[in-house]
Design an enzyme around this catalytic site. Structure first.
Site, mmCIF file in Angstrom:
data_model
loop_
_atom_site.group_PDB
_atom_site.id
_atom_site.type_symbol
_atom_site.label_atom_id
_atom_site.label_comp_id
_atom_site.label_asym_id
_atom_site.label_seq_id
_atom_site.Cartn_x
_atom_site.Cartn_y
_atom_site.Cartn_z
ATOM 1 N N ASP A 213 0.836 -1.191 0.000
ATOM 2 C CA ASP A 213 0.000 0.000 0.000
ATOM 3 C C ASP A 213 0.879 1.251 0.000
ATOM 4 O OD1 ASP A 213 -2.779 1.138 0.398
ATOM 5 O OD2 ASP A 213 -1.822 1.928 2.200
ATOM 6 N N GLU A 284 1.729 -0.251 -4.998
ATOM 7 C CA GLU A 284 0.766 0.768 -5.410
ATOM 8 C C GLU A 284 1.503 2.102 -5.496
ATOM 9 O OE1 GLU A 284 -3.424 2.671 -3.762
ATOM 10 O OE2 GLU A 284 -1.774 2.295 -2.373
#
Length: 555
Positions: A213, A284
């Site tokens: 993330d 990401e």
């Protein structure tokens, strides 16, 4: 519900680069299946439906966070990196899930939220007690300016300043997201060591990979220099930070993320994963116009991330030019790295609603989208429910749980519309997701699209996904083959895929209305390949395509 047939997976034994060209199915644990009757999905619910996931023909699952958390940001605020939140189950439940996934030939990828923790994490609780405790500099603390204001002009993605005052330490701490999600100080080597230890914990439990993330948010500028204004107001997050919604997009984020020190940590992370056979990472990257440059830096050289994804295809545009530009830009910028393409995930409106011009086009657009996605060079990620053609749910304000949606209502309704529970059974209350009221409502318009209803329909979106992913597996050129675009009319996406002597031509009509496409003179179709759900017809040196249609031929 009818028993689901298992589709054989690609052989995984001895293949350490299984992730190249893999199809990954993202599961949002809160919304997949509730087994214990509390209205929230759980790990046992995921395990129950793994045969269904395997039947789609995917190679791996990606689990959004299930770690111990106060759930201020639906689990992306971690309070214990090495345990399961009781609402989802136990570590034993997780181990059982991994064992069942591996039995079915599925790899398991889990989220790692390393850039920040919850303010309820023991590390932060200790850090905020004083300026001299052992973890005093495990987070990003700074003194106020003489007038009491924040140390600089950095903004939070979730709105407002990226700084929160703490009355105990009499300092500000940094948070790129919620104030209850303080940023960890990666300049401290002990922080890096602790996080790598947590990653190893899951590797030892048999996890095959990690989705990282906000992977470019790990480090901040030590000097805390102000960000300059962004003249183009180019947002990074496919809606989350668009400047017409969120002032975050009005800054050039030069100093609060994407710092050069990030490379060193990613190399340490890769060195750890390389101690285990066949593991992978997908990062990401949200970095605005710099995203592809960042992806290149993070994936080249074979010593950092295995692959990344950006927000390029997660916006509203669904045109041949946009897809061609995104793929071409990646190929030009990233020489030896790898990308993971997706049209939907847990942070953006479902792509059927973004791309379709009216409800009557939902199913055709859903079918065309997966046919295109499965034909691109790269790995692909599918988000739970897209294989049913689910549209974005329109929720009332009182039903919202997403802090971002609540903060920016009504200009932006947040992310809950794509996070509603999976509809498993058309005739059951709450779509068979739970026996009690779910944490988010199951929209009435989703019930006719339930899994059991589509299992009986050979023309359903679900059937099309299975057939399309099977088609992808049958042709090696679609897994790792070269890709070359062809010049045809504006509303048609045309390209070649080629590997080991197999050369395939693809044509996709993205217009509402039929078209005829003249094949380039140097191409001769030797064999028409029946691409699932596509009706394109070869007529001499021309291909006739119906509305939202496709064609594949061996040349």
């Amino acid at each position: 519900m009818e028993k689901t047939k298992i589709v054989p997976q690609r052989p995984s034994s001895g293949k350490t680069d299984w992730w190249r060209g893999a199809a990954i199915y993202q599961i949002y644990p809160r919304s997949f299946q509730d087994v214990d009757g509390d209205g929230i999905g759980d790990l046992k619910g995921i395990t129950k439906h793994l045969p269904y996931v395997a039947s789609l023909g995917v190679d791996a699952i990606w689990l959004s966070p299930f770690f111990t958390s106060p759930q201020a940001d639906m689990g992306y605020d971690v309070a214990d990196y090495c345990d399961v939140d009781p609402m989802f189950g136990t570590l034993a439940d997780f181990d059982a899930l991994v064992a069942e996934a591996h039995r079915l030939g599925l790899k398991v990828i889990i989220d790692q939220v390393l850039s920040h923790s919850s303010d309820q994490h023991p590390w932060f609780i200790e850090s905020r007690t004083s300026r001299t405790n052992p973890k005093a500099d495990w987070y990003v603390w700074a003194d106020p300016k003489p007038d009491g204001t924040a140390p600089n002009n950095w903004l939070s993605v979730f709105g407002g300043p990226a700084w929160e005052w703490d009355g105990v330490r009499k300092q500000y701490y940094m948070h790129n997201f919620l104030a209850s999600q303080p940023d960890l100080n990666f300049h401290n080597p002990h922080v890096q060591e602790a996080l790598l230890k947590a990653v190893r914990f899951w590797l030892e439990r048999g996890v095959d990979g990690f989705r990282l993330d906000t992977v470019n948010y790990y480090f901040h500028d030590k000097e805390l220099r102000n960000n300059p204004p962004h003249r183009l107001h180019d947002g990074d997050g496919a809606g989350l930070d668009a400047p017409d919604v969120n002032p975050y997009g009005m800054q050039e984020h030069l100093h609060d993320k994407t710092q050069p020190e990030n490379i060193g940590f990613l190399q340490k992370l890769r060195a750890l994963l390389d101690q285990y056979e066949g593991r992978t990472t997908v990062g990401e990257v949200g970095d605005g116009a710099r995203s592809l440059k960042t992806v290149a830096a993070y994936t080249t050289g074979g010593d950092k991330l295995h692959m990344c994804y950006t927000f390029d295809l997660l916006g509203p545009e669904f045109t041949p030019r946009h897809i061609r530009d995104c793929v071409t830009a990646f190929a030009r910028s990233v020489k030896d790295g790898w990308i993971c393409w997706a049209f939907s995930n847990h942070d953006v409106n479902r792509h059927v609603s973004r791309f379709a011009q009216g409800k009557e086009h939902h199913a055709p657009v859903a079918k065309l989208a997966i046919s295109i996605l499965a034909s691109l060079r790269g790995s692909i990620c599918l988000y739970q429910g897209e294989e049913l053609g689910l549209p974005e749910a329109d929720l009332a304000f009182e039903d919202l749980r997403d802090p971002y949606g609540i903060r920016f209502w009504p200009s932006f309704k947040g992310r809950d519309g794509c996070r509603t529970p999976m509809p498993w059974e058309k005739g059951k209350k709450h779509g068979g997701f739970s026996t009690t009221r779910p944490w988010l409502p199951v929209p009435e318009e989703h019930l006719p699209l339930a899994v059991d209803a589509q299992e009986k329909d050979k023309a359903s979106v679900l059937a099309h996904y299975r057939a399309t992913l099977a088609f992808r597996r049958e042709h090696p050129a679609l897994i790792d083959g070269a890709m070359h675009f062809l010049e045809v009319q504006e509303d048609v996406l045309a390209f070649l895929r080629e590997e080991n002597g197999e050369k395939l031509v693809f044509l996709f009509n993205m217009r509402h209305g039929p078209q005829e496409v003249a094949l380039p003179e140097h191409l001769t179709v030797k064999q028409v390949l029946p691409m699932p759900g596509m009706r394109g017809q070869l007529e001499g040196d021309r291909v006739r395509l119906e509305s939202l249609d496709g064609f594949c031929g061996r040349v």
